[in-house]
Design a protein around this motif. Structure first.
Motif, PDB file in Angstrom:
ATOM      1  N   TYR A 191       0.841  -1.204   0.000  1.00  0.00           N
ATOM      2  CA  TYR A 191       0.000   0.000   0.000  1.00  0.00           C
ATOM      3  C   TYR A 191       0.881   1.261   0.000  1.00  0.00           C
ATOM      4  O   TYR A 191       0.631   2.202  -0.750  1.00  0.00           O
ATOM      5  N   THR A 246       4.469  -7.548   8.722  1.00  0.00           N
ATOM      6  CA  THR A 246       3.577  -6.838   9.651  1.00  0.00           C
ATOM      7  C   THR A 246       2.545  -7.808  10.249  1.00  0.00           C
ATOM      8  O   THR A 246       2.250  -7.751  11.449  1.00  0.00           O
ATOM      9  N   ALA A 296      -8.591  -9.797   1.957  1.00  0.00           N
ATOM     10  CA  ALA A 296      -8.113 -10.161   0.622  1.00  0.00           C
ATOM     11  C   ALA A 296      -6.892  -9.343   0.206  1.00  0.00           C
ATOM     12  O   ALA A 296      -6.310  -9.582  -0.854  1.00  0.00           O
ATOM     13  N   GLY A 318      -2.881  -7.581   1.197  1.00  0.00           N
ATOM     14  CA  GLY A 318      -1.595  -8.183   1.533  1.00  0.00           C
ATOM     15  C   GLY A 318      -1.454  -8.530   3.008  1.00  0.00           C
ATOM     16  O   GLY A 318      -1.170  -9.678   3.368  1.00  0.00           O
ATOM     17  N   VAL A 319      -1.646  -7.531   3.891  1.00  0.00           N
ATOM     18  CA  VAL A 319      -1.548  -7.777   5.335  1.00  0.00           C
ATOM     19  C   VAL A 319      -2.599  -8.817   5.736  1.00  0.00           C
ATOM     20  O   VAL A 319      -2.311  -9.783   6.452  1.00  0.00           O
ATOM     21  N   THR A 332     -14.034  -9.200   4.351  1.00  0.00           N
ATOM     22  CA  THR A 332     -13.627  -8.669   3.042  1.00  0.00           C
ATOM     23  C   THR A 332     -14.795  -7.962   2.367  1.00  0.00           C
ATOM     24  O   THR A 332     -15.957  -8.293   2.615  1.00  0.00           O
ATOM     25  N   GLY A 333     -14.447  -7.003   1.516  1.00  0.00           N
ATOM     26  CA  GLY A 333     -15.467  -6.348   0.692  1.00  0.00           C
ATOM     27  C   GLY A 333     -15.734  -7.145  -0.573  1.00  0.00           C
ATOM     28  O   GLY A 333     -16.536  -6.739  -1.401  1.00  0.00           O
ATOM     29  N   ARG A 334     -15.007  -8.265  -0.728  1.00  0.00           N
ATOM     30  CA  ARG A 334     -15.112  -9.051  -1.977  1.00  0.00           C
ATOM     31  C   ARG A 334     -15.462 -10.510  -1.690  1.00  0.00           C
ATOM     32  O   ARG A 334     -14.793 -11.419  -2.164  1.00  0.00           O
ATOM     33  N   ARG A 374     -17.489  -7.112   4.733  1.00  0.00           N
ATOM     34  CA  ARG A 374     -16.964  -6.047   5.593  1.00  0.00           C
ATOM     35  C   ARG A 374     -18.026  -5.045   6.024  1.00  0.00           C
ATOM     36  O   ARG A 374     -17.835  -4.325   7.015  1.00  0.00           O
ATOM     37  N   CYS A 407      -2.936  -2.418  12.463  1.00  0.00           N
ATOM     38  CA  CYS A 407      -1.828  -2.476  11.490  1.00  0.00           C
ATOM     39  C   CYS A 407      -1.961  -1.444  10.390  1.00  0.00           C
ATOM     40  O   CYS A 407      -0.966  -1.037   9.807  1.00  0.00           O
ATOM     41  N   LEU A 443      -4.549   1.493   7.761  1.00  0.00           N
ATOM     42  CA  LEU A 443      -5.534   2.573   7.654  1.00  0.00           C
ATOM     43  C   LEU A 443      -6.199   2.583   6.293  1.00  0.00           C
ATOM     44  O   LEU A 443      -6.551   3.641   5.772  1.00  0.00           O
ATOM     45  N   ILE A 484       1.028  -1.626  15.701  1.00  0.00           N
ATOM     46  CA  ILE A 484       2.068  -2.438  15.054  1.00  0.00           C
ATOM     47  C   ILE A 484       2.827  -1.562  14.061  1.00  0.00           C
ATOM     48  O   ILE A 484       2.222  -0.999  13.143  1.00  0.00           O
ATOM     49  N   SER A 488       6.069  -1.859  11.484  1.00  0.00           N
ATOM     50  CA  SER A 488       7.111  -2.724  10.918  1.00  0.00           C
ATOM     51  C   SER A 488       8.329  -1.931  10.463  1.00  0.00           C
ATOM     52  O   SER A 488       9.412  -2.489  10.317  1.00  0.00           O
TER      53      SER A 488
HETATM   54  P1  NDP Z   1      -3.790  -3.858   0.425  1.00  0.00           P
HETATM   55  O1  NDP Z   1      -4.364  -2.813  -0.458  1.00  0.00           O
HETATM   56  O2  NDP Z   1      -3.175  -5.062  -0.182  1.00  0.00           O
HETATM   57  O3  NDP Z   1      -4.921  -4.362   1.441  1.00  0.00           O
HETATM   58  C1  NDP Z   1      -5.852  -3.494   2.024  1.00  0.00           C
HETATM   59  C2  NDP Z   1      -7.221  -4.158   2.020  1.00  0.00           C
HETATM   60  O4  NDP Z   1      -8.105  -3.394   2.846  1.00  0.00           O
HETATM   61  C3  NDP Z   1      -7.878  -4.193   0.665  1.00  0.00           C
HETATM   62  O5  NDP Z   1      -7.448  -5.274  -0.121  1.00  0.00           O
HETATM   63  C4  NDP Z   1      -9.346  -4.323   1.050  1.00  0.00           C
HETATM   64  O6  NDP Z   1      -9.578  -5.677   1.427  1.00  0.00           O
HETATM   65  C5  NDP Z   1      -9.423  -3.478   2.315  1.00  0.00           C
HETATM   66  N1  NDP Z   1      -9.879  -2.112   2.041  1.00  0.00           N
HETATM   67  C6  NDP Z   1      -9.417  -1.251   1.095  1.00  0.00           C
HETATM   68  N2  NDP Z   1     -10.069  -0.081   1.159  1.00  0.00           N
HETATM   69  C7  NDP Z   1     -10.987  -0.216   2.162  1.00  0.00           C
HETATM   70  C8  NDP Z   1     -11.968   0.653   2.710  1.00  0.00           C
HETATM   71  N3  NDP Z   1     -12.155   1.887   2.236  1.00  0.00           N
HETATM   72  N4  NDP Z   1     -12.714   0.200   3.731  1.00  0.00           N
HETATM   73  C9  NDP Z   1     -12.532  -1.041   4.216  1.00  0.00           C
HETATM   74  N5  NDP Z   1     -11.611  -1.912   3.743  1.00  0.00           N
HETATM   75  C10 NDP Z   1     -10.853  -1.496   2.724  1.00  0.00           C
HETATM   76  O7  NDP Z   1      -2.741  -3.111   1.361  1.00  0.00           O
HETATM   77  P2  NDP Z   1      -1.667  -3.749   2.367  1.00  0.00           P
HETATM   78  O8  NDP Z   1      -2.153  -5.041   2.839  1.00  0.00           O
HETATM   79  O9  NDP Z   1      -0.304  -3.598   1.776  1.00  0.00           O
HETATM   80  O10 NDP Z   1      -1.754  -2.692   3.566  1.00  0.00           O
HETATM   81  C11 NDP Z   1      -2.940  -2.606   4.348  1.00  0.00           C
HETATM   82  C12 NDP Z   1      -2.828  -1.457   5.334  1.00  0.00           C
HETATM   83  O11 NDP Z   1      -1.806  -1.753   6.276  1.00  0.00           O
HETATM   84  C13 NDP Z   1      -2.458  -0.120   4.696  1.00  0.00           C
HETATM   85  O12 NDP Z   1      -3.159   0.905   5.356  1.00  0.00           O
HETATM   86  C14 NDP Z   1      -0.973  -0.006   4.964  1.00  0.00           C
HETATM   87  O13 NDP Z   1      -0.546   1.327   5.007  1.00  0.00           O
HETATM   88  C15 NDP Z   1      -0.885  -0.684   6.328  1.00  0.00           C
HETATM   89  N6  NDP Z   1       0.429  -1.226   6.598  1.00  0.00           N
HETATM   90  C16 NDP Z   1       1.015  -0.915   7.791  1.00  0.00           C
HETATM   91  C17 NDP Z   1       2.219  -1.430   8.134  1.00  0.00           C
HETATM   92  C18 NDP Z   1       2.773  -1.166   9.494  1.00  0.00           C
HETATM   93  O14 NDP Z   1       3.974  -1.315   9.705  1.00  0.00           O
HETATM   94  N7  NDP Z   1       1.934  -0.798  10.437  1.00  0.00           N
HETATM   95  C19 NDP Z   1       2.988  -2.256   7.190  1.00  0.00           C
HETATM   96  C20 NDP Z   1       2.233  -2.647   6.017  1.00  0.00           C
HETATM   97  C21 NDP Z   1       1.018  -2.099   5.720  1.00  0.00           C
HETATM   98  P3  NDP Z   1     -10.966  -6.434   1.128  1.00  0.00           P
HETATM   99  O15 NDP Z   1     -11.268  -6.226  -0.301  1.00  0.00           O
HETATM  100  O16 NDP Z   1     -10.672  -7.844   1.504  1.00  0.00           O
HETATM  101  O17 NDP Z   1     -11.992  -5.796   2.031  1.00  0.00           O
END
Ligand code: NDP
Length: 328
Positions: free
Chosen positions: A42, A131, A156, A158-159, A178-180, A199, A243, A245, A268, A270
């Motif tokens: 992200y 993370t 769905a 990465g985290v 998940t939203g999917r 979700r 983890c 936002l 958390i 990382s």
């Molecule tokens: P991804 O985009 O791969 O995953 C985020 C998931 O969140 C999406 O796939 C979706 O999942 C869901 N999502 C997206 N938008 C919304 C929304 N508006 N409302 C609700 N759910 C939503 O990103 P990452 O997994 O790489 O990162 C996820 C978060 O973790 C980011 O905010 C990133 O900044 C943070 N992060 C923090 C770290 C740390 O050290 N604290 C390290 C790595 C990441 P679905 O479709 O399944 O609902």
């Protein structure tokens, strides 16, 4: 010469082009690495789009993760031929990162590649999976144990997907939000989710400060009203690891879950995770990771495909983890 995705500033915003650069453009550092794989997170999406003022100096080579082989080292801890992995330390933001076939780095930032993982698998983990492992470790330090019901949000992504797979492997009863559901529900069950929920069920701020107790713990990648909702549903003495936002950086909650249910909210991080905990986290990933489940949620791209994918990951439309082959 080495190949890199180079970001630059123009009057129209940020440009991104794959280019061949001279080795003398690499920053100072003790260890030079032939980068084999990187990944898309992200935060990479934000950097590629020039958002969040994460990058101040252009031209810039992004990529917050990298894994590869040391070619030169002025530090006793690393030698030519060693396989290494790097996440965090603001590499890819304030330092040239992993979207390149070569990187020069501080030795303190590197970790040896964990036994049992290839450089590609380490990048399928990357910052997102690292993370997740930190979050799961934190919940276990709190007292959670196999069999406990744990919620994962943004499942769905990465985290989320890595957290689902790690928790399932460790014997937890995992609910994936998940939203999917239609598209990703089966895949999430295949990597270990016991239950998959939409979700929208946990998306709004809770209508009361305390709701029925559902979770012993949660790994939350979403934040905002979702996190507030989860806190209200966490059972007595439970814990939530914040983890991400993806849904917003606010937290419209009350203190009631903390005061009346003794709920704990853990942060958390990382990026600046100290070296000792970092080594322990990678070692545990090497032991616990279900590489088959990880592969099922991983896709592969080349450097030139990254700019278009930045928009996709910020919109929550990418799936699982994306590894970057730096040779193409
Ligand atoms: P991804 O985009 O791969 O995953 C985020 C998931 O969140 C999406 O796939 C979706 O999942 C869901 N999502 C997206 N938008 C919304 C929304 N508006 N409302 C609700 N759910 C939503 O990103 P990452 O997994 O790489 O990162 C996820 C978060 O973790 C980011 O905010 C990133 O900044 C943070 N992060 C923090 C770290 C740390 O050290 N604290 C390290 C790595 C990441 P679905 O479709 O399944 O609902």
């Amino acid at each position: 010469m080495f190949r890199a995705l180079v970001l630059d500033q123009s009057t129209d915003g940020i440009t991104a082009d794959v280019a061949d650069l001279d080795d003398d453009r690499l920053p100072d550092g003790e260890v030079t690495v032939d980068v084999e794989w990187s990944s898309l997170n992200y935060k990479d999406g934000l950097i590629l789009k020039g958002l969040g003022r994460l990058v101040r100096d252009y031209p810039h080579v992004p990529g917050i993760d990298l894994a590869g082989t040391v070619t030169e080292s002025a530090d006793d801890r690393y030698h030519a031929g060693d396989r290494v992995v790097l996440t965090g330390w603001r590499v890819g933001e304030t330092w040239w990162g992993g979207y390149a076939s070569k990187a020069r780095l501080k030795a303190d930032w590197l970790s040896p590649l964990p036994a049992g993982l290839t450089t590609r698998q380490a990048m399928a983990v990357g910052t997102a999976g690292f993370t997740s492992m930190m979050a799961v470790d934190q919940l276990e330090r709190h007292g959670l144990a196999a069999g406990d019901p744990v919620l994962v949000t943004g499942a769905a992504g990465g985290v989320g997907s890595t957290a689902v797979s790690l928790l399932a492997r460790l014997g937890y009863e995992v609910t994936a939000s998940t939203g999917r559901v239609d598209v990703e529900g089966d895949a999430l069950r295949a990597i270990g989710a016991t239950t998959v929920i939409d979700r929208s069920e946990i998306a709004g701020a809770p209508e009361r400060p305390l709701l029925s107790e559902r979770w012993a713990g949660a790994v939350d990648a979403v934040g905002s009203a979702t996190l507030a909702h989860i806190l209200a549903e966490t059972r007595y003495g439970g814990a939530v690891a914040a983890c991400g936002l993806a849904g917003g950086n606010d937290l419209p909650t009350s203190v009631v879950p903390f005061l009346l249910r003794g709920v704990t909210l853990y942060g958390i991080d990382s990026v600046m995770c100290p070296s000792e905990r970092r080594a322990a986290t990678w070692a545990r990933l090497g032991e616990v990771l279900d590489t088959g489940a990880l592969e099922a949620m991983t896709s592969e791209v080349g450097l030139g495909e990254l700019p278009a994918l930045a928009e996709e990951i910020l919109a929550g439309r990418t799936r699982g983890r994306i590894v970057v082959d730096t040779s193409r």
